[in-house]
Write a protein that holds these residues in place. Structure first.
Motif, mmCIF file in Angstrom:
data_model
loop_
_atom_site.group_PDB
_atom_site.id
_atom_site.type_symbol
_atom_site.label_atom_id
_atom_site.label_comp_id
_atom_site.label_asym_id
_atom_site.label_seq_id
_atom_site.Cartn_x
_atom_site.Cartn_y
_atom_site.Cartn_z
ATOM 1 N N SER A 188 0.835 -1.200 0.000
ATOM 2 C CA SER A 188 0.000 0.000 0.000
ATOM 3 C C SER A 188 0.873 1.254 0.000
ATOM 4 C CB SER A 188 -0.948 -0.005 1.197
ATOM 5 O OG SER A 188 -0.223 -0.078 2.399
ATOM 6 N N THR A 189 2.027 1.193 0.645
ATOM 7 C CA THR A 189 2.946 2.336 0.662
ATOM 8 C C THR A 189 3.420 2.653 -0.759
ATOM 9 O OG1 THR A 189 3.690 1.749 2.881
ATOM 10 C CG2 THR A 189 5.127 3.208 1.614
ATOM 11 N N GLU A 190 3.770 1.617 -1.510
ATOM 12 C CA GLU A 190 4.200 1.822 -2.894
ATOM 13 C C GLU A 190 3.063 2.394 -3.735
ATOM 14 O OE1 GLU A 190 7.055 -1.414 -4.455
ATOM 15 O OE2 GLU A 190 5.924 -2.355 -2.820
ATOM 16 N N LEU A 191 1.838 1.893 -3.513
ATOM 17 C CA LEU A 191 0.688 2.423 -4.251
ATOM 18 C C LEU A 191 0.477 3.903 -3.943
ATOM 19 C CD1 LEU A 191 -1.968 -0.433 -4.029
ATOM 20 C CD2 LEU A 191 -0.908 0.500 -6.096
ATOM 21 N N ARG A 192 0.526 4.270 -2.674
ATOM 22 C CA ARG A 192 0.343 5.674 -2.299
ATOM 23 C C ARG A 192 1.390 6.559 -2.955
ATOM 24 N NH1 ARG A 192 -0.956 3.275 2.666
ATOM 25 N NH2 ARG A 192 1.135 3.604 3.481
ATOM 26 N N LYS A 193 2.642 6.108 -2.977
ATOM 27 C CA LYS A 193 3.712 6.891 -3.600
ATOM 28 C C LYS A 193 3.456 7.081 -5.098
ATOM 29 C CE LYS A 193 7.486 5.726 -0.452
ATOM 30 N NZ LYS A 193 8.747 4.974 -0.297
ATOM 31 N N LYS A 194 3.047 6.009 -5.763
ATOM 32 C CA LYS A 194 2.768 6.094 -7.196
ATOM 33 C C LYS A 194 1.619 7.062 -7.465
ATOM 34 C CE LYS A 194 4.379 1.593 -8.796
ATOM 35 N NZ LYS A 194 5.202 1.966 -9.933
ATOM 36 N N ILE A 195 0.549 6.926 -6.698
ATOM 37 C CA ILE A 195 -0.629 7.770 -6.914
ATOM 38 C C ILE A 195 -0.308 9.232 -6.633
ATOM 39 C CG2 ILE A 195 -2.970 8.278 -6.091
ATOM 40 C CD1 ILE A 195 -3.246 5.191 -5.663
ATOM 41 N N SER A 196 0.405 9.491 -5.531
ATOM 42 C CA SER A 196 0.723 10.881 -5.189
ATOM 43 C C SER A 196 1.711 11.496 -6.182
ATOM 44 C CB SER A 196 1.258 10.987 -3.765
ATOM 45 O OG SER A 196 2.471 10.301 -3.641
ATOM 46 N N SER A 197 2.461 10.662 -6.915
ATOM 47 C CA SER A 197 3.396 11.146 -7.934
ATOM 48 C C SER A 197 2.774 11.125 -9.326
ATOM 49 C CB SER A 197 4.657 10.275 -7.948
ATOM 50 O OG SER A 197 5.285 10.293 -6.701
ATOM 51 N N ASN A 198 1.465 10.887 -9.374
ATOM 52 C CA ASN A 198 0.716 10.821 -10.640
ATOM 53 C C ASN A 198 1.246 9.751 -11.583
ATOM 54 O OD1 ASN A 198 -1.156 12.871 -10.029
ATOM 55 N ND2 ASN A 198 0.400 14.414 -10.491
ATOM 56 N N LYS A 199 1.761 8.662 -11.017
ATOM 57 C CA LYS A 199 2.207 7.535 -11.835
ATOM 58 C C LYS A 199 1.048 6.563 -12.005
ATOM 59 C CE LYS A 199 7.038 7.892 -10.585
ATOM 60 N NZ LYS A 199 8.168 7.278 -9.905
ATOM 61 N N LYS A 200 1.076 5.813 -13.087
ATOM 62 C CA LYS A 200 0.003 4.872 -13.388
ATOM 63 C C LYS A 200 0.005 3.702 -12.410
ATOM 64 C CE LYS A 200 -0.348 5.984 -18.197
ATOM 65 N NZ LYS A 200 -1.514 5.878 -18.999
ATOM 66 N N VAL A 201 -1.197 3.293 -12.006
ATOM 67 C CA VAL A 201 -1.360 2.129 -11.144
ATOM 68 C C VAL A 201 -2.282 1.101 -11.797
ATOM 69 C CG1 VAL A 201 -0.827 3.312 -8.982
ATOM 70 C CG2 VAL A 201 -3.176 3.290 -9.819
ATOM 71 N N SER A 202 -2.532 1.282 -13.082
ATOM 72 C CA SER A 202 -3.372 0.337 -13.819
ATOM 73 C C SER A 202 -2.795 -1.059 -13.704
ATOM 74 C CB SER A 202 -3.452 0.730 -15.296
ATOM 75 O OG SER A 202 -3.987 2.016 -15.425
ATOM 76 N N GLY A 203 -3.647 -2.027 -13.446
ATOM 77 C CA GLY A 203 -3.232 -3.403 -13.288
ATOM 78 C C GLY A 203 -2.834 -3.749 -11.868
ATOM 79 N N LEU A 204 -2.616 -2.738 -11.040
ATOM 80 C CA LEU A 204 -2.263 -2.985 -9.641
ATOM 81 C C LEU A 204 -3.484 -2.916 -8.737
ATOM 82 C CD1 LEU A 204 0.999 -0.844 -9.480
ATOM 83 C CD2 LEU A 204 0.805 -3.326 -9.742
ATOM 84 N N ILE A 205 -4.471 -2.134 -9.143
ATOM 85 C CA ILE A 205 -5.753 -2.037 -8.437
ATOM 86 C C ILE A 205 -6.855 -2.057 -9.483
ATOM 87 C CG2 ILE A 205 -4.830 -0.804 -6.428
ATOM 88 C CD1 ILE A 205 -5.840 1.803 -7.620
#
Length: 126
Positions: free
Chosen positions: A95-112
């Motif tokens: 979840s920490t990695e997901l939060r970092k990606k989302i807050s950096s506007n990086k794609k999380v498609s396929g992860l959630i």
């Protein structure tokens, strides 16, 4: 704090059993959480091992040596304080990695799921 969240859920749903699901990387530090003893009194914990390259099983046994349950019928009983260890490879991200990606506007498609991704975006979470 997690203990406060669990207390709140327990007050709202006193007739339900509580299960806390955490990654094995988080469980390595769970004994340092506020009121960990109380957490073990009000819920059972399911540990998901997402990264099979890292062997957390020995550390998990050391932390919860008296509570690990390998029998699911015992795990789902009326008492709390049990830990169930589940190896899974469904998602190898925290979840920490997901939060970092989302807050950096990086794609999380396929992860959630796309629904969760839309909800997070619409509500400006992280």
């Amino acid at each position: 704090y997690m203990v406060d969240t669990l207390d709140s859920i327990l007050q709202d749903y006193p007739e339900h059993s509580l299960y806390l699901i955490v990654g094995s990387d988080v469980f390595d530090h769970v004994t340092k959480w506020k009121d960990f003893g109380k957490i073990m009194q009000i819920c059972n914990i399911i540990i998901l091992c997402r990264n099979k390259k890292i062997n957390h099983h020995q550390n998990i046994k050391k932390i919860a040596k008296y509570t690990i349950s390998e029998d699911l019928t015992m795990f789902h009983g009326d008492s709390y304080g049990k830990v169930y260890y589940e190896e899974t490879s469904l998602v190898d991200i925290s979840s920490t990695e997901l939060r970092k990606k989302i807050s950096s506007n990086k794609k999380v498609s396929g992860l959630i799921t796309s629904q969760l991704e839309s909800w997070i975006s619409a509500h400006k979470i992280y």
